[in-house]
Design a protein around this motif. Sequence first.
Motif, PDB file in Angstrom:
ATOM      1  N   THR A  79      -3.018   3.492   2.957  1.00 50.48           N
ATOM      2  CA  THR A  79      -4.064   2.868   2.149  1.00 50.48           C
ATOM      3  C   THR A  79      -3.562   1.528   1.636  1.00 50.48           C
ATOM      4  O   THR A  79      -2.500   1.455   0.986  1.00 50.48           O
ATOM      5  CB  THR A  79      -4.447   3.764   0.957  1.00 50.48           C
ATOM      6  OG1 THR A  79      -4.884   5.031   1.444  1.00 50.48           O
ATOM      7  CG2 THR A  79      -5.549   3.126   0.130  1.00 50.48           C
ATOM      8  N   HIS A  82      -2.748   5.890  -8.483  1.00 52.82           N
ATOM      9  CA  HIS A  82      -3.584   6.032  -7.288  1.00 52.82           C
ATOM     10  C   HIS A  82      -3.234   7.270  -6.469  1.00 52.82           C
ATOM     11  O   HIS A  82      -4.095   7.861  -5.823  1.00 52.82           O
ATOM     12  CB  HIS A  82      -3.440   4.787  -6.403  1.00 52.82           C
ATOM     13  CG  HIS A  82      -3.889   3.527  -7.065  1.00 52.82           C
ATOM     14  ND1 HIS A  82      -5.211   3.170  -7.195  1.00 52.82           N
ATOM     15  CD2 HIS A  82      -3.171   2.526  -7.658  1.00 52.82           C
ATOM     16  CE1 HIS A  82      -5.305   2.014  -7.818  1.00 52.82           C
ATOM     17  NE2 HIS A  82      -4.076   1.601  -8.119  1.00 52.82           N
ATOM     18  N   SER A  88      -0.607   0.822 -10.009  1.00 49.54           N
ATOM     19  CA  SER A  88      -0.863  -0.623 -10.048  1.00 49.54           C
ATOM     20  C   SER A  88      -0.962  -1.047 -11.502  1.00 49.54           C
ATOM     21  O   SER A  88      -1.406  -0.274 -12.361  1.00 49.54           O
ATOM     22  CB  SER A  88      -2.144  -0.972  -9.294  1.00 49.54           C
ATOM     23  OG  SER A  88      -3.265  -0.337  -9.885  1.00 49.54           O
ATOM     24  N   GLN A 111      -3.279  -1.073  -0.842  1.00 47.93           N
ATOM     25  CA  GLN A 111      -3.483  -1.201  -2.284  1.00 47.93           C
ATOM     26  C   GLN A 111      -2.176  -1.713  -2.890  1.00 47.93           C
ATOM     27  O   GLN A 111      -1.208  -0.970  -2.985  1.00 47.93           O
ATOM     28  CB  GLN A 111      -3.861   0.141  -2.903  1.00 47.93           C
ATOM     29  CG  GLN A 111      -3.803   0.193  -4.425  1.00 47.93           C
ATOM     30  CD  GLN A 111      -4.786  -0.746  -5.085  1.00 47.93           C
ATOM     31  OE1 GLN A 111      -5.985  -0.652  -4.840  1.00 47.93           O
ATOM     32  NE2 GLN A 111      -4.310  -1.662  -5.919  1.00 47.93           N
ATOM     33  N   GLY A 122       0.841  -1.194   0.000  1.00 44.28           N
ATOM     34  CA  GLY A 122       0.000   0.000   0.000  1.00 44.28           C
ATOM     35  C   GLY A 122       0.874   1.241   0.000  1.00 44.28           C
ATOM     36  O   GLY A 122       2.097   1.165  -0.157  1.00 44.28           O
TER      37      GLY A 122
END
Length: 351
Positions: free
Chosen positions: A269, A307, A317, A271, A37
């Motif tokens: 976050t 992101h 990503s 991710q 993340g």
Amino acid sequence: MKILTFFFSFLWCWSVLAAESGDHLPIAAYQVKLESGYTQLRAVTGQVVKQHEANLSFEFSGKVHTILFDQGDWVNKGEIIAKQDTQLLEIERLELEAQKAKLKAQLKLAKVEQQRFEKLSKKNHSAAQQLDEVTTQIEVIAAEQSLLDVKLKSVAIRLEKASLTAPFSGLIAQRNVHLGEVASVGQVMFRLLEHNKSQVVLGVPVSLQAYVNDTMVITVSGKQYPAQLLSKGALIDNMSRTLMMRFQLPKGVEVYAGTLARMGISTFTEQPGFWVPLSALTDGVRGTWLVYGVEAGTIVPISVNVHYTDGEYAFVSGALTQYPLIVANGLHKMAANIAVEVVQTLSSRSL
């Protein structure tokens, strides 16, 4: 800038020659690393306030007779800052004391008469009605004395409140009164600020409340201070729609009330993705973003989703796990499947 332009022109010429001669284009590559993340730093702002600050005013209207301190002066708790003219109050006090002395004399006479009537009543020479009248008169005088005592106490309180005193030790930030002015009830005469006990009030979005710790770093006038959380907020500001939180700065920090303060709040976050330099990103089709992966001496365009960016790196990503190296910069001179040679490798961002 001229050197950079020359460098890119050189790379372009080399790429053209490389395409014609079969040579490889030299590139700088960046190592990508899978992360669980990304951490995002959000900044909130507020201002410095004092633990104690007060707008001082007289409780009764009157003419300002004396001013003992001015703006910028230091006063200790209990010191008199200003006084009102009390001549009329002194006259009222003297009148009440004279009335009290008069009642005292009347009471003395009434008690003498009461004693005489009591003696006469024992000898059956006095009527009971006269004794009752004297007794009632004594009670009335006593009640009038009590009323005068209350009025004298009221005058004493007004005389005391005619002196404006400091409720705590601090610095006079403002003086809004001059000698001879008639100060009305509630009119702000002085603004008093506690000097060293500084606090900071900031507006924090409700979504970030859980990320605020008991100790946070707050920047004031370019200097960073560890601040202790006093209140996580119980009120939403009508203008900013944020929670108003209060922090205590270290003791002895000298900052001015009203100074802008700034605090960073870190959020994480979850991710899966990769940090890549912004220089490694290029426009794709229909608003997408591309990076170029290095594979077997050629470059391959890879579509990625962005992101978050921090001005230097972007968290993306995409299908980058099979491409440990990507082109770090100079993408406007690149083309898919061009032959390249990695001459410099940049390490992954260290977080």
